[in-house]
Design an enzyme around this catalytic site. Structure first.
Site, mmCIF file in Angstrom:
data_model
loop_
_atom_site.group_PDB
_atom_site.id
_atom_site.type_symbol
_atom_site.label_atom_id
_atom_site.label_comp_id
_atom_site.label_asym_id
_atom_site.label_seq_id
_atom_site.Cartn_x
_atom_site.Cartn_y
_atom_site.Cartn_z
ATOM 1 N N GLU A 67 0.842 -1.201 0.000
ATOM 2 C CA GLU A 67 0.000 0.000 0.000
ATOM 3 C C GLU A 67 0.873 1.247 0.000
ATOM 4 O O GLU A 67 0.390 2.354 0.232
ATOM 5 C CB GLU A 67 -0.987 -0.008 1.163
ATOM 6 C CG GLU A 67 -0.375 -0.083 2.539
ATOM 7 C CD GLU A 67 -1.450 -0.004 3.617
ATOM 8 O OE1 GLU A 67 -2.049 -1.038 3.897
ATOM 9 O OE2 GLU A 67 -1.658 1.086 4.164
ATOM 10 N N CYS A 118 -3.101 -4.686 4.056
ATOM 11 C CA CYS A 118 -1.967 -5.495 4.523
ATOM 12 C C CYS A 118 -1.959 -6.922 3.975
ATOM 13 O O CYS A 118 -1.127 -7.724 4.393
ATOM 14 C CB CYS A 118 -1.955 -5.539 6.051
ATOM 15 S SG CYS A 118 -1.710 -3.922 6.787
ATOM 16 N N THR A 144 -11.702 -1.237 13.914
ATOM 17 C CA THR A 144 -10.713 -2.091 13.242
ATOM 18 C C THR A 144 -10.613 -3.456 13.921
ATOM 19 O O THR A 144 -10.003 -4.363 13.376
ATOM 20 C CB THR A 144 -9.307 -1.441 13.243
ATOM 21 O OG1 THR A 144 -8.892 -1.256 14.602
ATOM 22 C CG2 THR A 144 -9.307 -0.111 12.521
ATOM 23 N N HIS A 164 -1.735 -12.080 10.734
ATOM 24 C CA HIS A 164 -1.320 -10.706 10.478
ATOM 25 C C HIS A 164 -1.164 -9.972 11.811
ATOM 26 O O HIS A 164 -1.964 -10.170 12.728
ATOM 27 C CB HIS A 164 -2.347 -9.981 9.602
ATOM 28 C CG HIS A 164 -2.067 -8.519 9.479
ATOM 29 N ND1 HIS A 164 -0.853 -8.035 9.045
ATOM 30 C CD2 HIS A 164 -2.824 -7.421 9.768
ATOM 31 C CE1 HIS A 164 -0.882 -6.716 9.065
ATOM 32 N NE2 HIS A 164 -2.059 -6.313 9.508
ATOM 33 N N SER A 204 -7.210 -4.641 5.525
ATOM 34 C CA SER A 204 -8.374 -3.812 5.818
ATOM 35 C C SER A 204 -9.166 -3.562 4.553
ATOM 36 O O SER A 204 -8.630 -3.513 3.457
ATOM 37 C CB SER A 204 -7.932 -2.475 6.416
ATOM 38 O OG SER A 204 -7.430 -2.686 7.704
#
Lengths: 368, 133
Positions: free
Chosen positions: A97, A129, A220, A253, A315
């Protein structure tokens, strides 16, 4: 919700998908900044931050490092282990990203730098990610269907965090590269199965031309990271017939240490099984490089014929879950390139002022 | 600010990325960067491409405190004359090493790095720098 099933095998045990990793390589920049160094600038308690996020320090890129240079360095290490002619690589995908260009692929820079010739397909991919694990799936698909002999999948980032934002303690730099092939004599870790779980969940994003990402704070967590990582892992277990206890190692992750260790606990995995790949504590969240650097660190210590569970998270949102089974070949190639631990130990601390300069957080006014 | 001819830079990618120089088959001399003609043999020279091994030794060095435009944010940094193990001498930056490690005789190996950017909207130049091993 939309469940996407990829490269599956319906048999219960010792799955053989005929495709796997033949070379892996890591790269972590040398510079580090401690959590308390950042906390001091913003009047926060460094110990609180360290304990809360389970991040002691994070990797910072050099002023001349970006996703392209990190990708090349990781690929050079993967090639040292795979010992193949780079011109036999038929696909290069770089997941990130923080691609250096908004329009112009990072993948072709890597291709020229490793002398891959021109007979390859390439793209820069983005899925927060998890773009690196998506690249592994893309390469595995092309190799398995005999379109190409080898595929190169990379996940790398020089992640951004706004000054004073919680992300500043975690957003780090690093990457990993994997060469995917189908020759059993070359495979160091079979990709036995992979399964993905995706949904439109806006927990974290960066708009075009925005310098720093935005995120939904607590949003999140449960509806984003937890739901997707858990669902992808559960989906993989259901489809393969494996039980969580069958795995020798697991990697999730690592946006911070708390989320990843919490997921292990939720799935009933003891911390010892995620410990080898739990790199977040010492290098931070390397975004597209995070879970796959954890995989590299696990491959650095795994023995032949061990099972590794990997579930990434991006995300936006989605998770790719994998079953890897290591082979005898792993012991032969492991020492052909620096390990993740070698890179973690080779470090030099920077001050917040140096960090701000490196990351372009300073405004030079008319003195550009 | 676009400072560089993009086609010119593009023609040099393989030289910058991979240390690709050339070699005169007549006088057995190596060149980096590659030469159009052998300055010794002239028309009798026969040049062929040669990729040099990315290992060398620092012959001498200087610490730069006032860098030119494009490098001014990187100061201080080390620039060295590097004698390649199987090739000629070249000049390049030494990175990732405290200055007390940058010494005459130190062994170095190449790393792929960003050299400079043509402003915020121009091309990014990549190539090889060197680190002490």
């Amino acid at each position: 919700m939309n469940k996407v099933e990829l490269i599956m095998n319906n048999s219960k045990k010792a799955l053989d998908n005929g495709v796997g990793i033949i070379g892996y390589g890591a790269y972590i920049p040398k510079r580090r900044i401690k959590a308390e160094t950042i906390a001091e600038v913003w009047g926060k308690d460094g110990e609180d931050i360290k304990n809360g996020l389970m991040i002691e320090e994070k990797a910072v890129p050099g002023i001349d490092e970006d996703t392209a240079t990190i990708s090349v360095a990781a690929t050079q290490n993967a090639l040292l282990r795979a010992k193949i002619n780079p011109r036999e690589i038929g696909a290069i995908y770089v997941g990130s990203e923080s691609h250096p260009y908004a329009v112009k692929p990072t993948a072709t820079i890597v291709g020229d730098a490793i002398n891959a010739g021109h007979d390859y397909t390439a793209a820069s991919t983005e899925f927060a990610c998890k773009a690196g694990t998506a690249a592994i799936q893309m390469c595995a698909g092309l190799v398995k269907s005999n379109y190409i002999k080898y595929g190169l999948a990379i996940g790398a980032d020089t992640a951004q965090g706004a000054p004073g934002n919680a992300l500043e303690y975690s957003a780090a730099a690093g990457g990993a590269a994997f060469i995917i092939g189908s020759d059993k004599r070359e495979i160091v870790a079979q990709i036995e199965a992979t399964y993905s779980y995706s949904s439109d969940t806006p927990d974290f994003w960066r708009r075009s031309h925005a310098m720093y990402p935005s995120h939904g704070g607590r949003f999140t967590g449960e509806p984003a990271y937890v739901k997707h990582v858990f669902s992808a892992t559960q989906g993989l277990l259901e489809r393969t017939g494996y039980k969580i206890n069958d795995f020798d190692f697991a990697v999730f992750h690592m946006p911070n240490g708390k989320f990843a260790s919490g997921m292990a606990k939720k799935l009933g995995i003891p911390f010892e099984k995620i410990a080898p790949g739990f790199v977040v504590k010492r290098i931070g969240n390397t975004y597209s490089g995070s879970s796959i650097l954890g995989l590299c660190a696990t491959l650095d210590v795994a023995k032949p014929n061990q099972l590794i569970l990997l579930t990434s998270y991006g995300s936006g949102a989605g998770s790719d879950s994998f079953v890897f089974r290591t082979t005898d070949k792993l012991n032969e190639v492991r020492n052909a390139a620096p390990t993740v631990e070698d890179y973690i130990k080779d470090k030099e601390y920077v001050s917040y002022a140096q960090y701000a300069k490196i990351k372009g957080k300073l405004h030079y006014g008319g003195a550009q | 600010m676009h400072r560089t001819s993009v086609p010119l830079l593009w023609r040099r990618f393989k030289h910058h990325y991979r240390l690709l120089g050339n070699h005169c088959k007549t006088c057995k001399t190596d060149y980096y960067p590659p030469r159009e003609i052998c300055p010794t043999c002239r028309r009798k020279g026969v040049l062929e491409e040669k990729e040099f091994e990315k290992k060398g030794t620092i012959q001498t060095y200087s610490i730069i405190y006032a860098g030119p435009v494009g490098f001014d944010k990187q100061t201080p940094y080390a620039v060295a004359l590097i004698k390649l193990d199987n090739g000629p001498v070249l000049v390049s930056q030494i990175v990732d090493a405290p200055f007390d490690q940058v010494k005459i005789g130190a062994k170095v190996t190449a790393v792929f790095r960003k050299i400079y950017e043509d402003g915020k909207e121009g091309i990014i130049h990549y190539g090889l720098k060197w680190k002490v091993v």
